[in-house]
Design an enzyme around this catalytic site. Structure first.
Site, mmCIF file in Angstrom:
data_model
loop_
_atom_site.group_PDB
_atom_site.id
_atom_site.type_symbol
_atom_site.label_atom_id
_atom_site.label_comp_id
_atom_site.label_asym_id
_atom_site.label_seq_id
_atom_site.Cartn_x
_atom_site.Cartn_y
_atom_site.Cartn_z
ATOM 1 N N ASP A 51 2.274 -45.902 -108.719
ATOM 2 C CA ASP A 51 2.024 -45.508 -109.654
ATOM 3 C C ASP A 51 3.332 -44.824 -110.427
ATOM 4 O OD1 ASP A 51 1.064 -43.343 -111.918
ATOM 5 O OD2 ASP A 51 -0.714 -43.249 -110.871
ATOM 6 N N THR A 85 -2.595 -43.223 -116.680
ATOM 7 C CA THR A 85 -2.791 -43.705 -115.452
ATOM 8 C C THR A 85 -3.948 -44.572 -115.540
ATOM 9 O OG1 THR A 85 -1.493 -42.263 -113.904
ATOM 10 C CG2 THR A 85 -3.383 -43.413 -112.917
ATOM 11 N N ASN A 92 -7.159 -40.229 -119.836
ATOM 12 C CA ASN A 92 -7.536 -39.603 -118.273
ATOM 13 C C ASN A 92 -8.649 -38.171 -118.641
ATOM 14 O OD1 ASN A 92 -5.699 -41.104 -117.029
ATOM 15 N ND2 ASN A 92 -3.980 -39.575 -117.233
ATOM 16 N N ASP A 97 4.897 -41.325 -109.041
ATOM 17 C CA ASP A 97 4.478 -40.870 -110.113
ATOM 18 C C ASP A 97 4.581 -39.370 -110.158
ATOM 19 O OD1 ASP A 97 2.983 -41.014 -112.860
ATOM 20 O OD2 ASP A 97 1.868 -39.761 -111.875
ATOM 21 N N HIS A 138 6.860 -36.871 -112.373
ATOM 22 C CA HIS A 138 6.581 -35.756 -113.210
ATOM 23 C C HIS A 138 7.172 -34.375 -112.908
ATOM 24 C CE1 HIS A 138 3.243 -37.040 -115.722
ATOM 25 N NE2 HIS A 138 2.806 -37.860 -114.638
ATOM 26 N N HIS A 179 2.603 -47.829 -115.613
ATOM 27 C CA HIS A 179 3.724 -47.252 -116.686
ATOM 28 C C HIS A 179 5.135 -46.898 -116.046
ATOM 29 C CE1 HIS A 179 2.567 -43.399 -114.865
ATOM 30 N NE2 HIS A 179 1.349 -43.637 -115.381
#
Length: 422
Positions: free
Chosen positions: A45, A80, A101, A210, A214, A256
């Site tokens: 991810d 996601t 999401n 991921d 973030h 992504h």
């Protein structure tokens, strides 16, 4: 005494010599099992393909160099759950129903969809590859893939799903408490089984890259640490497959990429539109709105004018290139900022930085990873960018399933990755 000792020595020598004549034959070694290739779909991810260029991922970089690779384009929105469902159904979010999401639906007004939702109602519009495989008698297993804990086609009751739908033969519900090492070991344990209960199609999901993106942004030390860690686990997976003598067609993807963002790139809705005119369904990398009663015209007037660094549309007028805006679960109004900007109801009042996704899928920052390695694939093939709707047709081909009659992607989009005999 000397004669007795000599006689005993001669007798012992005769016995020992005789024993040598009757040595046991060597035990024949057990035949080595010839295993068919397993299809293994791995999601990392938030892994941007440019991360391979940092010199921190020798295993992934080797697999890409020895196999086929591409910078893959995600579907919109670049979130996601919508993209993971696209990867295993071949449909864009507007068609498979996992449009965000977080979603709302008139059929479930009391319970919005979140990333913890396993009510089959939300997932029933498209069939994932593992369900197609199970229906065809092909055993499958899912380690944490979004949607894999849902009994597909099952019914629902007030407090959750009834497990009367179809699921992978083996699966585990997502938990961040299960380490990457445990995830890899679980997959290898499934593949150690006897052939009659060994999966032929397996999914594996990692979330740590991921999370690091973030938290620190795509250029952070947090990302570098996560990249080193995930590469070591891919190395352990590959080594484990080799130890088992298990050939594998590895399809390694991400959902992504990641864009840098922060408090200095914030669009404050309170400066643009009266908060009494709308209810914000989602905010962040994009924003969706429901008008409050009697305020549709006023909300439209505020949103559908020109804005700095942001465009807004009625859902039915979202540009066609996004393939998004027809599903009932998409709210009436949609705003998309420039990549890296954040839409917020109010100013945060604090300074912050990090990373986010959900932006324009054609933005370079949103590009996704694609690596294909194994006997089914060409060596050293670099593909032109393609949309991730082509991954499910590829999986169906590898597993031995017919192509779906309803599809947004095509096997032809990834045909250059396949070896000649495939």
């Amino acid at each position: 005494m000397n004669r007795i000792a000599a006689a005993l020595a001669l007798g012992l020598a005769s016995v020992l010599g005789g024993c040598a004549t009757y040595a046991e034959p060597p035990i024949a070694s057990a035949p080595v099992e010839q295993r068919d290739p397993v299809t293994l779909l791995v999601s990392i991810d938030g892994f941007h393909p440019d991360y391979l260029e940092r010199g921190l991922t020798p295993t992934l970089s080797r697999l890409a160099a020895e196999g086929a690779s591409a910078a893959m384009r995600p579907s919109f929105p670049t979130k996601t759950f919508p993209n993971h469902w696209t990867l295993v159904t071949g449909l864009v979010p507007d068609h498979h129903g996992i449009t965000a999401n977080r979603m709302e639906d008139t059929g479930r007004p009391e319970a919005p969809f979140t990333m913890a939702t396993v009510d089959p109602y939300w997932w029933s519009e498209a069939k994932p590859v593992w369900v197609e495989a199970e229906e065809a008698g092909i055993r499958s297993a899912a380690m944490f893939w979004p949607g894999s804990a849902v009994p597909w086609g099952g019914t629902a009751v007030r407090y959750g799903p009834v497990a009367d739908g179809i699921m992978a033969s083996d699966w585990q519900a997502f938990s961040m408490q299960v380490s990457n090492t445990q995830r890899v070991n679980s997959v290898l344990d499934w593949l150690r089984r006897p052939a009659d209960i060994r999966p032929e199609f397996v999914t594996l999901y990692f979330d740590t890259v991921d999370s690091a993106g973030h938290g620190g942004g795509p250029e952070s030390e947090q990302i570098d640490t996560a990249l080193r860690d995930i590469d070591s686990h891919i190395r352990d997976l590959v080594a484990g497959l080799e130890t088992l003598g298990q050939p594998a067609n590895l399809v390694i993807v991400s959902d992504h990429g990641m864009a840098a963002t922060g408090s200095d790139k914030t669009i404050v809705l309170a400066d643009i539109v009266d908060p009494s005119l709308y209810r914000l369904v989602e905010g962040g990398a994009y924003a969706t709105f429901e008008p409050t009663e009697g305020n549709r015209a006023a909300l439209e007037a505020a949103l559908l004018r020109e804005h700095d660094r942001m465009e807004c549309w009625r859902k039915g007028e979202i540009p066609a290139r996004y393939q998004y805006g027809t599903h009932d679960r998409i709210p009436p109004y949609f705003c998309l900022p420039e990549t890296g900007w954040t839409i917020s109801a109010t100013a945060s009042g604090t300074s912050w930085s990090g990373g986010n996704h959900g932006y324009d899928p054609f933005s370079p920052e949103m590009a996704a990873l694609f690596i294909a390695h194994g006997p089914a694939f060409r060596r050293g093939a670099t593909l032109a960018p393609f949309q991730n709707t082509a991954v499910a047709p590829l999986l169906r081909h590898l597993v031995g399933l017919p192509q779906a009659s309803r599809a947004d992607g095509d096997l032809a989009d990834v045909a250059p990755a396949l070896a000649a005999q495939n």
